[in-house]
Design an enzyme around this catalytic site. Structure first.
Site, PDB file in Angstrom:
ATOM      1  N   TYR A  14       1.166  -1.081   0.151  1.00 35.08           N
ATOM      2  CA  TYR A  14      -0.497   0.338  -0.087  1.00 35.08           C
ATOM      3  C   TYR A  14       0.602   0.924   0.003  1.00 35.08           C
ATOM      4  O   TYR A  14       1.881   1.179   1.134  1.00 35.08           O
ATOM      5  CB  TYR A  14      -1.053   0.142   1.149  1.00 35.08           C
ATOM      6  CG  TYR A  14      -2.264  -0.940   1.993  1.00 35.08           C
ATOM      7  CD1 TYR A  14      -3.096  -0.572   0.259  1.00 35.08           C
ATOM      8  CD2 TYR A  14      -2.051  -2.014   1.795  1.00 35.08           C
ATOM      9  CE1 TYR A  14      -3.767  -1.143   0.429  1.00 35.08           C
ATOM     10  CE2 TYR A  14      -3.096  -2.917   1.603  1.00 35.08           C
ATOM     11  CZ  TYR A  14      -4.020  -2.367   1.398  1.00 35.08           C
ATOM     12  OH  TYR A  14      -5.406  -3.229   0.725  1.00 35.08           O
ATOM     13  N   GLU A  15       0.622   1.824  -0.787  1.00 38.34           N
ATOM     14  CA  GLU A  15       1.092   3.224  -1.016  1.00 38.34           C
ATOM     15  C   GLU A  15       0.650   4.669  -1.064  1.00 38.34           C
ATOM     16  O   GLU A  15       1.517   6.182  -0.761  1.00 38.34           O
ATOM     17  CB  GLU A  15       2.054   3.243  -2.429  1.00 38.34           C
ATOM     18  CG  GLU A  15       2.834   1.606  -3.062  1.00 38.34           C
ATOM     19  CD  GLU A  15       4.033   2.204  -3.707  1.00 38.34           C
ATOM     20  OE1 GLU A  15       3.023   3.126  -4.512  1.00 38.34           O
ATOM     21  OE2 GLU A  15       4.223   1.172  -4.471  1.00 38.34           O
ATOM     22  N   HIS A  16      -0.361   4.689  -0.506  1.00 36.19           N
ATOM     23  CA  HIS A  16      -1.252   5.422  -0.846  1.00 36.19           C
ATOM     24  C   HIS A  16      -2.709   5.150   0.969  1.00 36.19           C
ATOM     25  O   HIS A  16      -3.191   4.211   0.983  1.00 36.19           O
ATOM     26  CB  HIS A  16      -2.630   5.755  -1.304  1.00 36.19           C
ATOM     27  CG  HIS A  16      -1.324   6.327  -2.482  1.00 36.19           C
ATOM     28  ND1 HIS A  16      -1.016   7.650  -2.715  1.00 36.19           N
ATOM     29  CD2 HIS A  16      -1.673   5.493  -3.562  1.00 36.19           C
ATOM     30  CE1 HIS A  16      -0.687   7.839  -4.194  1.00 36.19           C
ATOM     31  NE2 HIS A  16      -0.629   6.276  -4.299  1.00 36.19           N
TER      32      HIS A  16
END
Length: 303
Positions: A152-154
């Site tokens: 996950y990046e956001h």
């Protein structure tokens, strides 16, 4: 005197038993990992060269808890977003049958879905974990997978919520015998690091690999800068197996052309090369997997 010696020996043994493999100081390893399937360019497991003297992990990209049409968050109900025409359950079985050193994982999240950012967006910890355990168990069993990667990046949740959701997911899947390993894939961004460091603080003992995205640093990174970056992340994820990385899609970091393998040799000489991962097989297909071969050659050399 004899009693004191016995007590010292006992407590020394207790200390050694307390140190799980995940918390032991990592040394060199022959682990090679590669993301595959996100770009739908027809790449197959069998296209990628695999040496027999490395531990090789394919990481399917991605499973996302979003709907597949008009993407919207589903609170932990994961769907498959990789190239299922070419990366099928039978293809997983075939590559594992052909190569006993191959394991296959799936990665959760990624940067985007349907052209927009893919957010970690749980309704609550318990509901997200329940949905995620159920949906991922089905996918993992269908595809005969070995592990998961967290990318996950956001985020639309605070770091502690992220830590509890992901930590409980990994714990449950491991306790249920569904997966044998788990990794995380942070990069040098304040929001990203705050979430993954919170996860590491509470659940680092159950995370087997840190796939740090060193290619998210600026293009033109030097060997010296790379070594400094590695040292920083080794401190952030203390006692973790920090894998070094490069991308074959033209993004940043220290590229193979500019000294990546020099840095790997330096780390290996210090006993700090825990493995290499690449983003991605999809991008490497056009150059014949030149750097995958070179990476595995370095890892396969006796320590």
């Amino acid at each position: 005197m004899e009693l004191s010696k016995i007590l010292v020996s006992f407590f020394g043994l207790q200390f050694l038993l307390f140190l799980s493999p995940s918390h032991a100081v990592p040394g060199n390893s022959n682990t090679f990992r590669e993301y595959i399937g996100a770009e739908f360019n027809g790449v197959k497991f069998s296209d990628v060269p695999i040496r027999s003297d490395v531990e090789f992990h394919f990481i399917l990209s991605f499973a996302i808890d979003y709907t597949t049409s008009s993407p919207a968050p589903t609170n932990g109900q994961f769907n498959i977003f990789w190239d299922t025409d070419n990366l099928t359950p039978s293809a997983v079985s075939a590559i594992k049958d052909q190569h006993s050193n191959v394991k296959v994982a799936l990665s959760l999240g990624g940067d985007s879905v349907g052209g927009s950012s893919a957010y970690f967006n749980p309704s609550s910890v318990d509901s997200w974990v329940s949905n995620a355990v159920s949906s991922l168990t089905d996918i993992i069993k269908q595809y005969n997978l070995n592990g998961i990667d967290i990318d996950y990046e956001h985020f639309q949740a605070d770091p502690d919520t992220f830590a509890e959701c992901i930590g409980k997911l990994i714990t449950t899947l491991k306790n249920n015998g569904v997966i044998s390993f788990a990794s995380i894939a942070p990069f040098d961004d304040n929001e990203v690091q705050s979430h993954y460091k919170a996860l590491w603080k509470s659940y680092g003992h159950i995370i087997d690999y840190v796939n740090f995205q060193f290619y998210a640093y600026d293009e033109g990174t030097t060997v010296s800068q790379f070594m400094d970056y590695f040292s920083t992340q080794r401190s952030n994820y203390e006692a973790g197996k920090i894998l070094v990385s490069f991308a074959t899609d033209g993004s940043g970091g220290l590229s193979p052309e500019n000294g990546f393998f020099t840095a790997c040799s330096k780390l290996k000489s210090k006993g700090e090369l825990a493995g290499i991962f690449v983003w991605s097989a999809d991008d490497s297909k056009s150059n014949g997997f030149k750097y995958e071969k070179q990476s595995q050659a370095i890892l396969g050399i006796p320590h």
